[in-house]
Motif scaffolding. Structure first.
Motif, short mmCIF file in Angstrom:
data_model
loop_
_atom_site.label_atom_id
_atom_site.label_comp_id
_atom_site.label_asym_id
_atom_site.label_seq_id
_atom_site.Cartn_x
_atom_site.Cartn_y
_atom_site.Cartn_z
N ARG A 92 0.83 -1.21 0.00
CA ARG A 92 0.00 0.00 0.00
C ARG A 92 0.86 1.26 0.00
O ARG A 92 0.48 2.28 -0.60
N LEU A 93 2.00 1.20 0.65
CA LEU A 93 2.90 2.35 0.62
C LEU A 93 3.43 2.60 -0.79
O LEU A 93 3.55 3.75 -1.23
N ILE A 94 3.73 1.52 -1.50
CA ILE A 94 4.18 1.66 -2.89
C ILE A 94 3.07 2.29 -3.73
O ILE A 94 3.32 3.19 -4.54
N CYS A 95 1.84 1.82 -3.52
CA CYS A 95 0.70 2.40 -4.24
C CYS A 95 0.56 3.89 -3.92
O CYS A 95 0.30 4.71 -4.81
N GLY A 96 0.73 4.23 -2.66
CA GLY A 96 0.62 5.62 -2.26
C GLY A 96 1.66 6.50 -2.93
O GLY A 96 1.37 7.63 -3.35
N MET A 97 2.87 5.97 -3.07
CA MET A 97 3.93 6.74 -3.72
C MET A 97 3.66 6.90 -5.22
O MET A 97 4.01 7.92 -5.82
N LEU A 98 3.01 5.90 -5.81
CA LEU A 98 2.69 5.98 -7.24
C LEU A 98 1.47 6.86 -7.52
O LEU A 98 1.26 7.29 -8.65
N ILE A 109 -0.75 7.39 3.40
CA ILE A 109 0.67 7.03 3.45
C ILE A 109 1.21 7.10 4.88
O ILE A 109 1.90 6.18 5.34
N MET A 110 0.89 8.17 5.58
CA MET A 110 1.39 8.34 6.94
C MET A 110 0.84 7.27 7.88
O MET A 110 1.58 6.71 8.70
N LEU A 111 -0.44 6.97 7.75
CA LEU A 111 -1.03 5.93 8.60
C LEU A 111 -0.42 4.57 8.31
O LEU A 111 -0.08 3.81 9.23
N ASP A 112 -0.28 4.25 7.03
CA ASP A 112 0.32 2.96 6.66
C ASP A 112 1.77 2.87 7.14
O ASP A 112 2.23 1.80 7.55
N LEU A 113 2.48 3.99 7.09
CA LEU A 113 3.86 4.00 7.56
C LEU A 113 3.94 3.72 9.06
O LEU A 113 4.79 2.95 9.52
N VAL A 114 3.04 4.35 9.81
CA VAL A 114 3.01 4.12 11.26
C VAL A 114 2.70 2.65 11.57
O VAL A 114 3.37 2.01 12.40
N PHE A 115 1.70 2.10 10.89
CA PHE A 115 1.34 0.71 11.12
C PHE A 115 2.44 -0.25 10.67
O PHE A 115 2.68 -1.28 11.30
N LEU A 116 3.12 0.09 9.57
CA LEU A 116 4.20 -0.76 9.09
C LEU A 116 5.36 -0.79 10.09
O LEU A 116 5.91 -1.85 10.40
N LEU A 117 5.71 0.37 10.61
CA LEU A 117 6.80 0.43 11.59
C LEU A 117 6.46 -0.35 12.86
O LEU A 117 7.30 -1.06 13.41
N SER A 118 5.21 -0.22 13.31
CA SER A 118 4.80 -0.96 14.51
C SER A 118 4.77 -2.46 14.24
O SER A 118 5.11 -3.27 15.11
N THR A 119 4.39 -2.84 13.02
CA THR A 119 4.37 -4.27 12.65
C THR A 119 5.79 -4.82 12.57
O THR A 119 6.06 -5.94 13.04
N LEU A 120 6.69 -4.06 11.98
CA LEU A 120 8.09 -4.50 11.91
C LEU A 120 8.70 -4.61 13.30
O LEU A 120 9.49 -5.53 13.57
N LEU A 121 8.31 -3.71 14.18
CA LEU A 121 8.77 -3.79 15.57
C LEU A 121 8.25 -5.06 16.24
O LEU A 121 8.99 -5.74 16.97
N THR A 122 7.00 -5.38 15.96
CA THR A 122 6.41 -6.61 16.51
C THR A 122 7.14 -7.85 15.99
O THR A 122 7.44 -8.77 16.76
#
Length: 222
Positions: A92-98, A109-122
């Motif tokens: 979804r981040l790639i889609c947002g950039m396109l 984009i910002m929401l997906d980035l926050v969720f992605l970072l929290s998921t990677l942390l998990t």
């Protein structure tokens, strides 16, 4: 009157409990699909679904991180659900950039980035810091099969517009993958035959969030 209604509910609940797992899954899927179709034809503004879905997802993420950092355990959690979540969020981040020219896309984009970072942390916590409490034997879902199935479905069914076809297909892939991302977690709990409190809260929030995301998708593409 109240006793009669209570008795009817008990009978219904007892009947549902006697059904096999496959029948329960079929009935649950049927109810969800009917609800999604009904919402798609009755509610016009899909932004409400997005706002509520993201709020519920955020609440579930907070509960999950609270468990990992305060309870110091990842017992009951599926690593595969987290990996699938990271995959569709990356897409979804790639889609947002396109689609940077789309109005309001930066909020997505910002929401997906926050969720992605929290998921990677998990994922990092489960793989390294809390590895001893992760029960790999119960995390049995085959992720490649799920990913390939969603990719094929996205190629066949995706929004038609003047935008670049790859973006539409990738977005559809992310939607389909998001919809089933909770399945490994459900299978994990089924194998474990128990549900921890915080895990239950997290899974409940995921289910509500995925349902609302699907509702938004139906309204957008119909």
């Amino acid at each position: 009157m109240g006793k009669k209604r209570g008795s009817e509910m008990n009978i219904l609940f007892g009947w549902l409990m006697k059904l096999s797992i496959k029948v329960k899954i079929f009935l649950g899927t049927l109810v969800v699909l009917c609800a999604l179709v009904a919402l798609g034809f009755t509610i016009k503004d899909h932004e409400y679904f997005f706002i509520v879905a993201e709020a519920v997802h955020l609440a579930g993420t907070i509960v999950l991180l609270y468990k990992l950092f305060t309870k110091k355990t990842c017992s009951g959690l599926s690593l595969k659900t987290q990996e699938i979540t990271a995959l569709y969020l990356s897409g979804r981040l790639i889609c947002g950039m396109l689609l940077r020219n789309v109005v309001g896309i930066y909020m997505y984009i910002m929401l997906d980035l926050v969720f992605l970072l929290s998921t990677l942390l998990t994922i990092w916590k489960i793989r390294f810091k809390l590895k001893s409490s992760y029960i790999k034997e119960l995390d049995t879902v085959r992720v490649p099969f799920m990913v390939v199935s969603c990719a094929i479905l996205a190629i066949i069914i995706h929004p038609r517009s003047s935008d670049f076809s790859f973006t539409n297909t990738l977005w559809a892939f992310c939607v389909y993958l998001e919809a089933i991302s909770v399945f490994p977690q459900l299978r994990f709990m089924q194998n474990a035959k128990m549900v921890e409190t915080f895990t239950g809260y997290y899974v409940f929030s995921l289910g509500i969030s995925r349902f609302l995301a699907l509702a938004q998708w139906i309204i957008q593409v119909r």
